[in-house]
Design a protein around this motif. Structure first.
Motif, PDB file in Angstrom:
ATOM      1  N   LEU A  84      35.337  57.368  42.490  1.00  0.00           N
ATOM      2  CA  LEU A  84      35.780  57.394  42.160  1.00  0.00           C
ATOM      3  C   LEU A  84      37.180  56.627  41.196  1.00  0.00           C
ATOM      4  O   LEU A  84      37.775  56.502  42.004  1.00  0.00           O
ATOM      5  N   HIS A  85      36.886  56.679  40.287  1.00  0.00           N
ATOM      6  CA  HIS A  85      37.892  55.653  39.163  1.00  0.00           C
ATOM      7  C   HIS A  85      39.469  56.287  38.574  1.00  0.00           C
ATOM      8  O   HIS A  85      39.094  57.388  38.020  1.00  0.00           O
ATOM      9  N   ILE A  86      40.488  55.303  39.106  1.00  0.00           N
ATOM     10  CA  ILE A  86      41.409  56.402  38.063  1.00  0.00           C
ATOM     11  C   ILE A  86      42.223  55.085  36.514  1.00  0.00           C
ATOM     12  O   ILE A  86      42.253  53.395  37.577  1.00  0.00           O
ATOM     13  N   TYR A  87      41.548  55.470  35.398  1.00  0.00           N
ATOM     14  CA  TYR A  87      41.871  54.379  34.405  1.00  0.00           C
ATOM     15  C   TYR A  87      43.491  54.928  34.174  1.00  0.00           C
ATOM     16  O   TYR A  87      44.203  55.893  33.438  1.00  0.00           O
ATOM     17  N   HIS A  88      44.629  54.074  34.059  1.00  0.00           N
ATOM     18  CA  HIS A  88      45.812  53.523  33.784  1.00  0.00           C
ATOM     19  C   HIS A  88      45.731  52.552  32.775  1.00  0.00           C
ATOM     20  O   HIS A  88      46.037  51.417  32.712  1.00  0.00           O
ATOM     21  N   ILE A  89      46.383  53.396  31.270  1.00  0.00           N
ATOM     22  CA  ILE A  89      46.408  52.462  30.410  1.00  0.00           C
ATOM     23  C   ILE A  89      47.970  52.099  29.778  1.00  0.00           C
ATOM     24  O   ILE A  89      48.461  53.258  29.255  1.00  0.00           O
TER      25      ILE A  89
ATOM     26  N   LEU B 262      43.141  58.231  33.273  1.00  0.00           N
ATOM     27  CA  LEU B 262      41.830  58.921  32.720  1.00  0.00           C
ATOM     28  C   LEU B 262      41.083  59.020  34.586  1.00  0.00           C
ATOM     29  O   LEU B 262      41.058  57.783  34.556  1.00  0.00           O
ATOM     30  N   SER B 263      40.548  60.013  34.611  1.00  0.00           N
ATOM     31  CA  SER B 263      39.497  59.873  36.343  1.00  0.00           C
ATOM     32  C   SER B 263      38.326  60.650  35.633  1.00  0.00           C
ATOM     33  O   SER B 263      37.574  61.029  34.712  1.00  0.00           O
ATOM     34  N   LEU B 264      37.180  59.812  36.474  1.00  0.00           N
ATOM     35  CA  LEU B 264      35.656  59.387  35.907  1.00  0.00           C
ATOM     36  C   LEU B 264      35.356  58.771  37.249  1.00  0.00           C
ATOM     37  O   LEU B 264      35.304  57.769  38.501  1.00  0.00           O
ATOM     38  N   THR B 265      34.488  59.660  37.663  1.00  0.00           N
ATOM     39  CA  THR B 265      33.382  60.044  39.258  1.00  0.00           C
ATOM     40  C   THR B 265      31.885  58.931  38.660  1.00  0.00           C
ATOM     41  O   THR B 265      31.836  59.378  37.327  1.00  0.00           O
ATOM     42  N   GLU B 266      31.724  57.488  39.283  1.00  0.00           N
ATOM     43  CA  GLU B 266      30.676  57.306  39.268  1.00  0.00           C
ATOM     44  C   GLU B 266      29.769  57.648  40.004  1.00  0.00           C
ATOM     45  O   GLU B 266      29.979  57.963  41.151  1.00  0.00           O
ATOM     46  N   TYR B 267      28.458  57.640  39.611  1.00  0.00           N
ATOM     47  CA  TYR B 267      27.082  58.000  40.696  1.00  0.00           C
ATOM     48  C   TYR B 267      26.054  57.056  40.527  1.00  0.00           C
ATOM     49  O   TYR B 267      26.039  56.057  39.977  1.00  0.00           O
ATOM     50  N   GLU B 268      25.496  57.067  42.433  1.00  0.00           N
ATOM     51  CA  GLU B 268      24.236  55.619  42.056  1.00  0.00           C
ATOM     52  C   GLU B 268      23.280  56.147  41.245  1.00  0.00           C
ATOM     53  O   GLU B 268      22.948  57.979  41.121  1.00  0.00           O
ATOM     54  N   GLU B 269      22.399  55.633  41.571  1.00  0.00           N
ATOM     55  CA  GLU B 269      21.173  55.808  40.225  1.00  0.00           C
ATOM     56  C   GLU B 269      20.170  56.731  41.549  1.00  0.00           C
ATOM     57  O   GLU B 269      20.530  55.841  43.472  1.00  0.00           O
TER      58      GLU B 269
ATOM     59  N   GLY C 256      48.004  47.125  29.064  1.00  0.00           N
ATOM     60  CA  GLY C 256      46.898  46.429  29.223  1.00  0.00           C
ATOM     61  C   GLY C 256      46.138  47.572  30.499  1.00  0.00           C
ATOM     62  O   GLY C 256      46.509  48.813  30.493  1.00  0.00           O
ATOM     63  N   LEU C 257      44.612  47.158  30.492  1.00  0.00           N
ATOM     64  CA  LEU C 257      43.954  48.882  31.398  1.00  0.00           C
ATOM     65  C   LEU C 257      44.279  48.024  33.191  1.00  0.00           C
ATOM     66  O   LEU C 257      43.620  46.763  33.586  1.00  0.00           O
ATOM     67  N   GLN C 258      44.620  48.741  33.751  1.00  0.00           N
ATOM     68  CA  GLN C 258      44.068  49.155  35.172  1.00  0.00           C
ATOM     69  C   GLN C 258      43.318  49.988  35.620  1.00  0.00           C
ATOM     70  O   GLN C 258      42.983  50.804  35.706  1.00  0.00           O
ATOM     71  N   ASP C 259      42.212  49.346  35.870  1.00  0.00           N
ATOM     72  CA  ASP C 259      41.086  50.488  37.441  1.00  0.00           C
ATOM     73  C   ASP C 259      41.655  50.324  38.246  1.00  0.00           C
ATOM     74  O   ASP C 259      41.229  49.463  39.266  1.00  0.00           O
ATOM     75  N   TYR C 260      41.390  51.437  38.779  1.00  0.00           N
ATOM     76  CA  TYR C 260      41.940  51.661  40.160  1.00  0.00           C
ATOM     77  C   TYR C 260      41.690  52.798  41.012  1.00  0.00           C
ATOM     78  O   TYR C 260      40.395  53.598  40.792  1.00  0.00           O
ATOM     79  N   THR C 261      39.826  51.776  42.294  1.00  0.00           N
ATOM     80  CA  THR C 261      38.544  53.077  42.411  1.00  0.00           C
ATOM     81  C   THR C 261      39.860  53.270  44.232  1.00  0.00           C
ATOM     82  O   THR C 261      40.462  52.894  44.886  1.00  0.00           O
ATOM     83  N   LEU C 262      39.925  55.208  44.081  1.00  0.00           N
ATOM     84  CA  LEU C 262      40.401  55.606  45.057  1.00  0.00           C
ATOM     85  C   LEU C 262      39.367  55.516  46.296  1.00  0.00           C
ATOM     86  O   LEU C 262      38.055  56.273  46.283  1.00  0.00           O
ATOM     87  N   ASP C 263      39.915  54.666  47.194  1.00  0.00           N
ATOM     88  CA  ASP C 263      38.939  54.617  48.242  1.00  0.00           C
ATOM     89  C   ASP C 263      39.166  55.888  49.942  1.00  0.00           C
ATOM     90  O   ASP C 263      40.965  55.913  50.093  1.00  0.00           O
ATOM     91  N   LEU C 264      38.641  56.537  50.264  1.00  0.00           N
ATOM     92  CA  LEU C 264      38.206  58.108  50.628  1.00  0.00           C
ATOM     93  C   LEU C 264      37.899  57.125  52.481  1.00  0.00           C
ATOM     94  O   LEU C 264      37.641  58.221  53.079  1.00  0.00           O
ATOM     95  N   ASP C 265      37.908  56.123  52.532  1.00  0.00           N
ATOM     96  CA  ASP C 265      37.610  55.785  53.650  1.00  0.00           C
ATOM     97  C   ASP C 265      35.620  56.664  54.321  1.00  0.00           C
ATOM     98  O   ASP C 265      35.263  56.883  55.394  1.00  0.00           O
ATOM     99  N   GLY C 266      35.030  56.093  52.806  1.00  0.00           N
ATOM    100  CA  GLY C 266      33.407  56.640  52.738  1.00  0.00           C
ATOM    101  C   GLY C 266      33.252  58.134  52.806  1.00  0.00           C
ATOM    102  O   GLY C 266      32.026  58.574  52.942  1.00  0.00           O
ATOM    103  N   LYS C 267      34.557  59.012  52.127  1.00  0.00           N
ATOM    104  CA  LYS C 267      34.560  60.190  51.779  1.00  0.00           C
ATOM    105  C   LYS C 267      34.149  60.583  50.369  1.00  0.00           C
ATOM    106  O   LYS C 267      34.230  59.928  49.138  1.00  0.00           O
TER     107      LYS C 267
END
Length: 532
Positions: free
Chosen positions: A244-249, A221-228, A253-264
């Motif tokens: 952007l978070h990628i959840y691999h279930i 599952l892919s999910l975008t997190e926003y700032e307030e 168990g559940l793995q939370d992989y945060t996609l790091d695009l060097d500030g993009k």
């Protein structure tokens, strides 16, 4: 009088001319379409479902909005061989239609029903005569809670068609977290994996992108997190993008992989995976705190070791961005840059597809899509009316090679717009074959020469859906070089109907594309065979 040596020269020219003509004919007719007879439509087509070679199902809505019904038909070698009505009953209760698929070579329908404090999801199988087999099978359920909205179900298939997943999303109310769940089955209806989790973020500051089922039955599952935002405003805006978070279930168990695009910032993306356990995320990115998109990216992860294999970025050049712009648009952009505004940007692109090739390389495609609403007020009566304009414009395609580097990025120019209809004849269908990626879409005959070659001039005429100016285009990009060719494929006069690319369907397992065209109350279905 012919001088000495001229007969040999003329013979040589004649041979060259014949060779050119034969080669031109082969190129133009490398893909032929077998069409059915023009027949009266038996209802509004919802989608086509390929099964085996030369066989597919067609799902339709017939009748009016209130008294109509879903109907299914079976076709072999473009001939109607059976039909039936969809039964919307589950456990002796009226149910809601949730879609249809081909699972394990069988036509099935999915139903849902809210009762006894739960939302239930069922699968109804149909036999070869398109009659319901036994009673619907309950596949999933979730509780209905006043703290959350009613929610919805969806069905996702793995690329190899060996697994399917029932997924659901239930938005939370006020401070209640959104809920998502899933159940993964194989084609024999053995339960492979399941789970239900609340999202770990404020529902106002997160949004689910997509779900993915791998060829081994893993769920992502892919999910975008926003700032307030400022002044504590809760707005899911690209300018407030955080991660952007990628959840691999998996079973462990559940793995939370945060996609790091060097500030993009990830603007749009697609998930895909192969039989070797390599998971790929690819899409388009933009600069943080800015609108528009800047380039394409990819990142590959080994699911067995959970290690990042490689990643890559390809920024769009200024020349690529302004390709196809008018002189007026270019001058307007120059004035913006002189005033210190943003550099030239591309906007409103949506990821359409990411295809993994046999050698591990990837072809990604995206399309510019947006809707404009123009409201008019009658000064005499004070009444207002709104017109919706649906734009489906340029295609961007790119290839990432097996080593993780970008081989090329190309733009297929097109301009499609319609009003108040959702754009039924716009967009495109694509397929990969014989070292090339192909795109089929409606266009304007004025964009081509008399020989059918694309004019490739600065002025691009809007796609036309009328009898005289409509033409269906075929654009191809060589996978090795990125070289693009484009010409007419067929036109209205050849098939006496208008192509509907949104309803085309590609079946890589059989090497067929099913095409659909319509004119008035009549329709024509075709098959393009591409596997070589």
């Amino acid at each position: 009088m012919i001088a000495k040596g001229e007969p040999h020269f003329m013979k040589y020219c004649f041979v060259l001319f014949i060779t050119f003509c034969l080669q031109h004919t082969v190129d133009a007719q490398s893909y032929t379409i077998e069409w059915s007879e023009m027949e009266r439509s038996k209802g509004k087509l919802i989608y086509l479902l390929p099964n085996k070679a030369n066989e597919f199902f067609a799902l339709r809505w017939t009748g009016g909005r209130l008294l109509g019904s879903y109907q299914v038909s079976k076709h072999e070698n473009l001939k109607l061989t059976g039909s039936g009505r969809i039964r919307l009953i589950a456990e002796e209760s009226m149910a809601n239609f949730e879609g249809a698929r081909v699972i394990g070579g069988k036509f099935v329908v999915f139903l849902s029903d809210r009762r006894e404090g739960k939302n239930h999801f069922y699968m109804q199988e149909y036999d070869d005569e398109l009659k319901p087999v036994a009673e619907p099978i309950k596949l999933a359920s979730y509780s209905l809670d006043r703290k959350r909205a009613k929610g919805w179900f969806d069905v996702k298939l793995s690329a190899n068609k060996k697994y399917f997943g029932v997924v659901w999303e239930v938005p939370g109310r006020k401070e209640e977290r959104d809920l998502y769940g899933f159940k993964i089955y194989d084609n024999e209806l053995n339960l492979i994996n399941d789970g239900e989790y609340p999202l770990p973020f404020d529902p106002n500051l997160s949004v689910i992108h997509s779900h993915h089922i791998s060829n081994s039955g893993d769920y992502f599952l892919s999910l975008t997190e926003y700032e307030e935002g400022e002044k504590r405003t809760f707005l899911r805006n690209r300018l407030n993008y955080k991660a952007l978070h990628i959840y691999h279930i998996a079973e462990d168990g559940l793995q939370d992989y945060t996609l790091d695009l060097d500030g993009k910032r990830v603007e749009a993306m697609a998930m895909t995976s192969d039989d070797k356990g390599v998971f790929t995320i690819t899409g388009i990115y933009g600069k943080m705190k800015e609108s528009g998109v800047s380039g394409v990216f990819h990142q590959r992860v080994d699911l067995n070791t959970e290690q990042k294999l490689d990643e890559g970025f390809k920024e769009f050049s200024d020349e690529f961005i302004v390709q196809g712009w008018t002189d007026r648009e270019k001058k307007r952009q120059e004035r913006r840059e002189d005033r210190g505004k943003e550099d030239a940007q591309l906007y409103n692109y949506k990821m359409r597809e990411a295809t993994i090739l046999d050698d591990g390389s990837i072809v990604g495609t995206m399309e510019q899509y947006y809707v404009q609403v123009r409201t008019y007020t009658d000064t005499r009566s004070g009444q207002t009316s709104s017109t919706y304009y649906y734009y489906y414009n340029d295609i961007i395609a790119y290839k990432i090679n097996a080593e993780g580097a970008f081989d090329w990025v190309e733009k297929v120019r097109k301009y499609q717009v319609s009003t108040n209809d959702g754009g039924p004849f716009s967009s495109y269908e694509s397929f990969v074959d014989n070292g090339k990626v192909y795109f089929i879409f409606n266009d304007n005959v004025r964009n081509y020469s008399e020989d059918g070659e694309f004019s490739d001039n600065d002025k691009l005429y809007t796609a036309n859906y009328g009898r005289r100016k409509n033409v269906v285009a075929l654009a191809e990009i060589d996978m090795e070089t990125g070289e693009m060719k484009r010409r007419t494929f067929f036109d209205r006069t050849e098939i006496d109907a208008l192509a509907v690319p949104k309803l085309f369907d590609v079946n890589y397992s059989t090497g067929e594309m099913i095409l659909y065209s319509i004119w008035g109350r009549k329709e024509k279905i075709g098959v393009l065979r591409f596997k070589k």
